[in-house]
Design a protein around this motif. Structure first.
Motif, PDB file in Angstrom:
ATOM      1  N   GLU A 171       0.828  -1.208   0.000  1.00 11.03           N
ATOM      2  CA  GLU A 171       0.000   0.000   0.000  1.00 11.03           C
ATOM      3  C   GLU A 171       0.861   1.256   0.000  1.00 11.03           C
ATOM      4  OE1 GLU A 171      -3.347   2.463   2.553  1.00 11.03           O
ATOM      5  OE2 GLU A 171      -2.950   0.378   3.106  1.00 11.03           O
ATOM      6  N   ALA A 172       1.935   1.256   0.780  1.00  6.32           N
ATOM      7  CA  ALA A 172       2.826   2.416   0.804  1.00  6.32           C
ATOM      8  C   ALA A 172       3.427   2.656  -0.580  1.00  6.32           C
ATOM      9  CB  ALA A 172       3.926   2.227   1.849  1.00  6.32           C
ATOM     10  N   LEU A 173       3.806   1.571  -1.262  1.00 11.80           N
ATOM     11  CA  LEU A 173       4.339   1.731  -2.616  1.00 11.80           C
ATOM     12  C   LEU A 173       3.256   2.265  -3.554  1.00 11.80           C
ATOM     13  CD1 LEU A 173       6.722   1.496  -4.550  1.00 11.80           C
ATOM     14  CD2 LEU A 173       5.901  -0.801  -5.108  1.00 11.80           C
ATOM     15  N   MET A 174       2.021   1.750  -3.433  1.00 11.67           N
ATOM     16  CA  MET A 174       0.927   2.234  -4.269  1.00 11.67           C
ATOM     17  C   MET A 174       0.727   3.734  -4.071  1.00 11.67           C
ATOM     18  SD  MET A 174      -1.600   1.856  -6.331  1.00 11.67           S
ATOM     19  CE  MET A 174      -1.688   3.577  -6.714  1.00 11.67           C
ATOM     20  N   ARG A 175       0.696   4.168  -2.828  1.00 13.38           N
ATOM     21  CA  ARG A 175       0.506   5.589  -2.535  1.00 13.38           C
ATOM     22  C   ARG A 175       1.649   6.427  -3.116  1.00 13.38           C
ATOM     23  NH1 ARG A 175      -3.401   7.066   0.941  1.00 13.38           N
ATOM     24  NH2 ARG A 175      -4.515   5.431   2.045  1.00 13.38           N
ATOM     25  N   SER A 176       2.872   5.921  -2.999  1.00 14.76           N
ATOM     26  CA  SER A 176       4.020   6.682  -3.510  1.00 14.76           C
ATOM     27  C   SER A 176       4.002   6.745  -5.039  1.00 14.76           C
ATOM     28  CB  SER A 176       5.331   6.090  -2.998  1.00 14.76           C
ATOM     29  OG  SER A 176       5.605   4.829  -3.578  1.00 14.76           O
ATOM     30  N   ARG A 177       3.517   5.700  -5.678  1.00 10.75           N
ATOM     31  CA  ARG A 177       3.432   5.717  -7.142  1.00 10.75           C
ATOM     32  C   ARG A 177       2.371   6.736  -7.596  1.00 10.75           C
ATOM     33  NH1 ARG A 177       5.573   1.968 -10.461  1.00 10.75           N
ATOM     34  NH2 ARG A 177       3.652   1.808 -11.691  1.00 10.75           N
ATOM     35  N   TYR A 178       1.255   6.833  -6.882  1.00  9.32           N
ATOM     36  CA  TYR A 178       0.272   7.876  -7.197  1.00  9.32           C
ATOM     37  C   TYR A 178       0.918   9.254  -7.044  1.00  9.32           C
ATOM     38  CZ  TYR A 178      -3.628  11.090  -6.791  1.00  9.32           C
ATOM     39  OH  TYR A 178      -4.461  12.171  -6.965  1.00  9.32           O
ATOM     40  N   THR A 179       1.641   9.450  -5.946  1.00 12.51           N
ATOM     41  CA  THR A 179       2.312  10.725  -5.714  1.00 12.51           C
ATOM     42  C   THR A 179       3.317  11.022  -6.819  1.00 12.51           C
ATOM     43  OG1 THR A 179       1.946  10.572  -3.334  1.00 12.51           O
ATOM     44  CG2 THR A 179       3.725  12.026  -4.067  1.00 12.51           C
ATOM     45  N   ALA A 180       3.991   9.990  -7.321  1.00 17.27           N
ATOM     46  CA  ALA A 180       4.936  10.179  -8.426  1.00 17.27           C
ATOM     47  C   ALA A 180       4.204  10.664  -9.681  1.00 17.27           C
ATOM     48  CB  ALA A 180       5.685   8.885  -8.708  1.00 17.27           C
ATOM     49  N   TYR A 181       3.007  10.168  -9.930  1.00 16.91           N
ATOM     50  CA  TYR A 181       2.211  10.677 -11.061  1.00 16.91           C
ATOM     51  C   TYR A 181       1.886  12.155 -10.839  1.00 16.91           C
ATOM     52  CZ  TYR A 181       1.332   6.341 -13.610  1.00 16.91           C
ATOM     53  OH  TYR A 181       1.467   5.202 -14.371  1.00 16.91           O
ATOM     54  N   VAL A 182       1.451  12.497  -9.636  1.00  8.80           N
ATOM     55  CA  VAL A 182       1.100  13.884  -9.318  1.00  8.80           C
ATOM     56  C   VAL A 182       2.294  14.810  -9.527  1.00  8.80           C
ATOM     57  CG1 VAL A 182       0.406  15.458  -7.458  1.00  8.80           C
ATOM     58  CG2 VAL A 182      -0.722  13.220  -7.695  1.00  8.80           C
ATOM     59  N   ARG A 183       3.470  14.364  -9.108  1.00  7.35           N
ATOM     60  CA  ARG A 183       4.687  15.185  -9.161  1.00  7.35           C
ATOM     61  C   ARG A 183       5.511  14.971 -10.437  1.00  7.35           C
ATOM     62  NH1 ARG A 183       6.057  17.137  -3.867  1.00  7.35           N
ATOM     63  NH2 ARG A 183       8.242  17.132  -4.481  1.00  7.35           N
ATOM     64  N   HIS A 184       4.990  14.157 -11.356  1.00  6.97           N
ATOM     65  CA  HIS A 184       5.637  13.880 -12.653  1.00  6.97           C
ATOM     66  C   HIS A 184       7.019  13.259 -12.485  1.00  6.97           C
ATOM     67  CE1 HIS A 184       3.069  17.605 -13.693  1.00  6.97           C
ATOM     68  NE2 HIS A 184       2.339  16.522 -13.788  1.00  6.97           N
ATOM     69  N   GLN A 185       7.179  12.390 -11.515  1.00  4.43           N
ATOM     70  CA  GLN A 185       8.449  11.709 -11.274  1.00  4.43           C
ATOM     71  C   GLN A 185       8.410  10.342 -11.966  1.00  4.43           C
ATOM     72  OE1 GLN A 185       8.781  13.380  -6.863  1.00  4.43           O
ATOM     73  NE2 GLN A 185      10.636  12.328  -7.527  1.00  4.43           N
ATOM     74  N   ILE A 186       8.529  10.381 -13.271  1.00  7.55           N
ATOM     75  CA  ILE A 186       8.371   9.203 -14.112  1.00  7.55           C
ATOM     76  C   ILE A 186       9.488   8.184 -13.858  1.00  7.55           C
ATOM     77  CG2 ILE A 186       8.033   8.400 -16.480  1.00  7.55           C
ATOM     78  CD1 ILE A 186       5.892  10.446 -15.222  1.00  7.55           C
ATOM     79  N   ASP A 187      10.695   8.635 -13.584  1.00  9.04           N
ATOM     80  CA  ASP A 187      11.790   7.708 -13.301  1.00  9.04           C
ATOM     81  C   ASP A 187      11.452   6.811 -12.109  1.00  9.04           C
ATOM     82  OD1 ASP A 187      13.290   8.618 -15.422  1.00  9.04           O
ATOM     83  OD2 ASP A 187      14.467  10.015 -14.205  1.00  9.04           O
TER      84      ASP A 187
END
Length: 159
Positions: A28-44
């Motif tokens: 779940e923590a990874l899922m949340r961080s991946r959503y945040t990466a989409y929000v912040r455009h951190q594609i890497d």
């Protein structure tokens, strides 16, 4: 600043350390961080946290385009199966709301996660059988709610 993942925690104590390279303790923590990466455009980060067994078809340009063209409106975790600190696999079902242009939509997914060398990674996902409610597809008040509750829309999500 609250974390974009909807945890109500500060970004620096939530997804911030994960986006900076810390290991996610749970699926779940990874899922949340991946959503945040989409929000912040951190594609890497999205690419780095994708399991190598399923990363072959990953399209970086398309992923970046979707992330940048979307205004991310919120994440809701719907269900979590496994994925704990001592487990090797887990499933997280979520709804991610976003807007592209004037159209709002919800991306529903059941994501599978697997640990590799002690790190949680996104394996793959599928759309649940129930369809997302889109602003342009608003049912009539006496129609059944598309969320699958069995209630009329006006008594469920029609408010």
């Amino acid at each position: 600043m609250n974390c974009p993942c909807g945890s109500a925690r500060n970004f620096d104590q939530c997804c911030g350390p994960l986006l900076a390279g810390a290991k996610a303790p749970t699926a779940e923590a990874l899922m949340r961080s991946r959503y945040t990466a989409y929000v912040r455009h951190q594609i890497d980060y999205l690419i780095q946290t994708h399991h190598p067994d399923t990363a072959e078809g990953l399209d970086r340009d398309a992923t970046e385009k979707w992330a940048r063209q979307s205004e991310w409106l919120g994440l809701q975790i719907l269900a979590v199966e496994g994925g704990g600190e001592q487990e090797q696999e887990g499933v997280v079902e979520f709804a991610a709301r976003f807007r592209q242009g004037r159209q709002e939509a919800t991306h529903l997914e059941r994501s599978r996660f697997r640990k590799l060398d002690g790190r949680w990674l996104y394996l793959d996902g599928e759309q649940p059988k129930r369809a997302p409610l889109r602003a342009t597809e608003r049912p009539g008040p006496n129609a059944l709610c598309p969320c699958g509750s069995g209630k009329k829309f006006k008594r469920c999500h029609g408010t």
